[in-house]
Write an enzyme that holds these catalytic residues in place. Structure first.
Site, PDB file in Angstrom:
ATOM      1  N   PHE A 128       0.952  -1.242  -0.065  1.00 17.84           N
ATOM      2  CA  PHE A 128       0.039  -0.243   0.111  1.00 17.84           C
ATOM      3  C   PHE A 128       0.794   1.286   0.021  1.00 17.84           C
ATOM      4  O   PHE A 128       1.721   1.174   0.934  1.00 17.84           O
ATOM      5  CB  PHE A 128      -0.731   0.103   1.104  1.00 17.84           C
ATOM      6  N   GLU A 129       0.614   2.113  -0.865  1.00 16.81           N
ATOM      7  CA  GLU A 129       1.203   3.445  -0.987  1.00 16.81           C
ATOM      8  C   GLU A 129       0.468   4.276  -1.732  1.00 16.81           C
ATOM      9  O   GLU A 129      -0.176   3.954  -2.843  1.00 16.81           O
ATOM     10  CB  GLU A 129       2.931   3.462  -1.628  1.00 16.81           C
ATOM     11  N   ILE A 130       0.433   5.421  -0.845  1.00 13.66           N
ATOM     12  CA  ILE A 130      -0.271   6.751  -1.666  1.00 13.66           C
ATOM     13  C   ILE A 130       0.922   7.739  -1.659  1.00 13.66           C
ATOM     14  O   ILE A 130       1.292   8.342  -0.609  1.00 13.66           O
ATOM     15  CB  ILE A 130      -1.512   6.977  -1.036  1.00 13.66           C
ATOM     16  N   HIS A 156      12.546   1.755  -0.740  1.00  9.98           N
ATOM     17  CA  HIS A 156      11.620   2.781  -0.695  1.00  9.98           C
ATOM     18  C   HIS A 156      11.677   3.532   0.600  1.00  9.98           C
ATOM     19  O   HIS A 156      11.730   4.895   0.687  1.00  9.98           O
ATOM     20  CB  HIS A 156       9.987   2.644  -0.976  1.00  9.98           C
TER      21      HIS A 156
END
Ligand SMILES: Nc1nc2c(ncn2[C@@H]2O[C@H](COP(=O)(O)OP(=O)(O)OP(=O)(O)O)[C@@H](O)[C@H]2O)c(=O)[nH]1
Ligand SMILES: [Mg+2]
Length: 450
Positions: free
Chosen positions: A336-338, A373
């Site tokens: 999950f990344e926004i 990341h």
């Protein structure tokens, strides 16, 4: 006599220019080091950081020196011919040193990653962010993908209608595309194949050594898998370079088999944009050390050599309990990344990824995109650019993020069990995150820590 005088003058000019050049180099040395010192953990060893002059590596200094030398020779010849006053000789030498250094980018201390990202905070077309969902998925994961899409559409995107981008290392089948269109008829959907060079071995990787590593790591999760390594390398260094993403500034990464437990009643992309956030996550966790034995040292070596990429007031405390000496294995769970795509497109991240890629750990170990990341975001971003979405109920097997705030849980019709919330459980990094950000833990956090 005139010739004799002019030679003396020239020698004097040369002496002055060498003295001034030395001064320029020394001045840059101390000021650059002072500038970055406050941004780096105290344990950074400057003697190893390429600070042999003006923040340049020895090779860069050599280049600068050579360029200055050439300019000096040219100026000397011109002076001999009686065309250049002595002061120009000095200026030319000093300027050559600066030009050569800033051409290498080493004296450009304004190379702040935020300068690169900021333009995407100010949208002029009504403020709607240029955002999409991005999903890397295999054809045989269609069923699990459809389940994920249904949840995201129901809880968020039926209202906000952002585009969906699907990427694959092989062509998507017609069946896959038809089914997706059927599920999201009102959203723009785009299907892309990954370029071969983004999902294969670069020529600097020894494939025999990579194969031996896979054998040695067979008892570690995904340790024997070749495709998993291509996947991690792709998610680290290439998804944001896919041409289908060129039109966007923001993305939300969605995987097959995830769930959203609560309604999301606001536009999360717009929220990120308006609040000038860059990276948002829901779950944080410790990495398996055996998958990344040299990732930390490789990363620290890079940041020591490139201290201009280290953000002031970064989130180092989240990833290291001893100011950068050791990695505590904490990372944002990247399924999950926004986030803002320009973070990865920035010179800082591109150079970092490049250094990692050349070090070979994606193949000679099993470096995951999540720690890559996370280490990057925690070091190159100011910490207030990173956001924990405590209000987004999220599941990726086997962990949950479930809002602990009862009001949020009720108002957003969550259907998760708060007892399963992972944030403060042992293997999570929620505590490290709250502490690193200076956030107050929820009053009832201990209730949910077992
Ligand atoms: N097209 C394609 N997608 C892949 C491949 N391997 C993984 N993916 C996708 O990459 C993402 C991450 O892979 P996962 O297998 O979920 O990796 P993970 O989340 O670390 O591991 P799990 O705990 O098993 O979910 C998912 O969206 C997968 O669908 C592959 O070989 N080809
Ligand atoms: Mg997964």
């Amino acid at each position: 006599m005139a010739v004799f005088l002019s030679k003396r003058l020239l020698r004097f000019a040369l002496f002055v220019s060498v003295a001034l050049l030395t001064l320029v180099a020394l001045r840059n040395h101390s000021s650059t080091q002072d500038y970055v010192a406050e941004y780096l953990p105290a344990s950074f060893d400057f003697s190893l950081s390429g600070f042999t002059g003006g923040g340049n590596s020895p090779q860069q200094l050599d280049a600068a020196g050579k360029a200055a030398e050439q300019q000096r020779e040219a100026a000397e010849a011109a002076a001999e011919a009686g065309v250049a006053p002595e002061s120009d000789i000095v200026d030319a030498g000093a300027k050559a040193l600066q030009d050569a250094a800033s051409a290498e980018g080493t004296l450009d201390l304004s190379k702040d990653v935020m300068d690169f990202i900021k333009p995407s905070f100010t949208r002029t077309d009504g403020g709607r962010p240029k955002a999409c969902f991005v999903t890397l998925v295999r054809n045989n994961e269609l069923h699990d993908m459809v389940n994920s899409i249904r949840k995201v559409q129901k809880r968020f995107n039926e209202e906000f209608r952002y585009d969906w981008i699907f990427l694959n290392d092989v062509e998507f089948t017609q069946e896959f595309k038809d089914k997706i269109h059927e599920e999201i008829p009102n959203s723009v959907t785009k299907f892309g194949v990954i370029p071969h060079e983004h999902w294969s071995y670069p020529d600097y990787i020894d494939q025999t050594k990579a194969a031996q590593t896979r054998e040695k790591m067979a008892n570690i999760i995904y340790g024997a898998s070749e495709s998993y390594r291509h996947m991690c390398r792709f998610q680290s260094g290439f998804f944001w370079r896919h041409p289908l993403l060129d039109d966007y500034d923001w993305y939300w990464r969605v995987e097959p088999s995830i769930n959203l437990y609560c309604d999301i009643k606001y536009d999360v992309f717009k929220w990120m944009q308006d609040n000038e956030k860059v990276y948002g996550f829901t779950i944080s966790i410790h990495e398996y050390l055996s998958t990344i034995p040299t990732l930390w040292d490789t990363s620290m070596e890079f940041f020591k050599e490139n201290p201009e990429y280290v953000a002031k007031d970064n989130l180092m405390k989240f990833i290291s309990g001893d100011n950068g000496e050791h990695y505590n294995l904490c990372h944002f769970w990247s399924n999950f990344e926004i986030a803002n795509l320009n973070l990865w497109r920035s010179p800082a991240y591109k150079a970092y990824f490049d250094a990692l890629d050349h070090a070979g750990g994606f193949f000679y170990e099993r470096w995951g995109d999540a720690p890559v990341h996370s280490i990057a975001a925690s070091i190159i971003l100011p910490k207030d650019k990173i956001h924990y979405f405590s209000d987004i109920g999220y599941h990726h097997p086997p962990y949950d993020n479930c809002p602990l705030d009862d009001r949020v849980w009720t108002e957003n019709h969550c259907d998760c069990d708060q007892k399963n919330d992972f944030t403060f459980k042992g293997y999570s990094c929620g505590k490290e995150y709250y502490d690193a950000q200076g956030l107050k833990r929820p009053v009832n956090w201990e209730e949910y820590s077992h």
